[in-house]
Design an enzyme around this catalytic site. Structure first.
Site, short mmCIF file in Angstrom:
data_model
loop_
_atom_site.label_atom_id
_atom_site.label_comp_id
_atom_site.label_asym_id
_atom_site.label_seq_id
_atom_site.Cartn_x
_atom_site.Cartn_y
_atom_site.Cartn_z
N ARG A 1 0.83 -1.21 0.00
CA ARG A 1 0.00 0.00 0.00
C ARG A 1 0.87 1.26 0.00
NH1 ARG A 1 -5.08 -1.72 0.41
NH2 ARG A 1 -5.45 -3.54 1.74
N ASP A 2 0.42 2.24 -0.78
CA ASP A 2 1.11 3.53 -0.82
C ASP A 2 0.92 4.24 0.52
OD1 ASP A 2 1.98 5.60 -3.40
OD2 ASP A 2 1.51 6.49 -1.45
N ASN B 1 5.05 6.85 -13.24
CA ASN B 1 5.60 8.19 -13.44
C ASN B 1 7.08 8.04 -13.78
OD1 ASN B 1 3.18 9.52 -12.77
ND2 ASN B 1 3.63 9.36 -10.58
N VAL C 1 10.23 8.69 -6.14
CA VAL C 1 11.03 7.55 -5.68
C VAL C 1 11.64 6.90 -6.93
CG1 VAL C 1 11.07 5.34 -4.48
CG2 VAL C 1 9.58 7.19 -3.64
N HIS D 1 8.02 1.85 -10.19
CA HIS D 1 6.84 1.34 -9.49
C HIS D 1 5.61 1.64 -10.33
CE1 HIS D 1 7.95 5.35 -8.02
NE2 HIS D 1 6.64 5.63 -8.00
N MET D 2 4.70 0.70 -10.29
CA MET D 2 3.41 0.88 -10.95
C MET D 2 2.39 1.23 -9.87
SD MET D 2 1.10 -1.96 -12.94
CE MET D 2 2.18 -2.23 -14.31
N HIS D 3 1.76 2.39 -10.00
CA HIS D 3 0.66 2.73 -9.10
C HIS D 3 -0.58 1.97 -9.57
CE1 HIS D 3 2.47 6.48 -7.29
NE2 HIS D 3 3.17 6.44 -8.41
#
Ligand code: DGP
Length: 140
Positions: free
Chosen positions: A55-56, A113, A122, A126-128
């Site tokens: 989790r973010d 991003n 960061v 990473h894939m949101h």
């Protein structure tokens, strides 16, 4: 001095491979490498030998999960052809998490991003995975 996580040394052919691919990069400075190595806590929802999802810390939707490779890659610009399978595994992990979180059918958004202009903060890819609310287009 830089050090490599043990799983990286083991799974990728040892120090020579790491040196060729990471040079002087200090992976001990990377927060997501530390999460992958279990050195700092995260709410992990899914993991396998190549990727993990957690989790973010600063959620932008009721469900906001990050999928990362265990291996350090700074940005999408650093991807190599041999990383294609790894990126595919990230998408499969996103699909699994979306189902676990109950957002698969209503829909969810995945976002990478790349670099500061796109909002990357960061520098470990990473894939949101965002869901649980309506998603608008175009994104901000
Ligand atoms: P980006 O801006 O695309 O680089 O996204 C980075 C995300 O990472 C951001 O939404 C907040 C999240 N984040 C930063 N540090 C941590 C952390 O230590 N733990 C967790 N779970 N998420 C973090």
């Amino acid at each position: 001095m830089w050090t490599a996580a043990p799983w990286l040394m083991h799974s990728s052919g040892g120090a020579r491979w790491v040196e060729q691919n990471y040079g002087e990069y200090d992976m001990t400075d990377c927060i997501f490498c530390k999460i992958a190595a279990g050195e700092i806590p995260a709410d992990i929802l899914y993991e396998n030998e190549d990727v993990l999802a957690f989790r973010d810390l600063n959620p932008q939707a009721p469900t906001h999960v990050l999928v990362i490779p265990r291996r350090h890659i700074s940005t999408l610009n650093d991807l190599q052809p041999e990383d294609a399978e790894l990126v595919g595994k990230m998408s499969l992990a996103a699909k699994t998490v979306a189902r676990q979180e109950g957002i698969a059918e209503e829909g969810y958004r995945t976002v990478f991003n790349c670099n500061a202009g796109a909002g990357q903060t960061v520098f470990h890819i990473h894939m949101h995975v965002l869901g649980g609310r309506p998603m608008h287009w175009p994104p901000g």
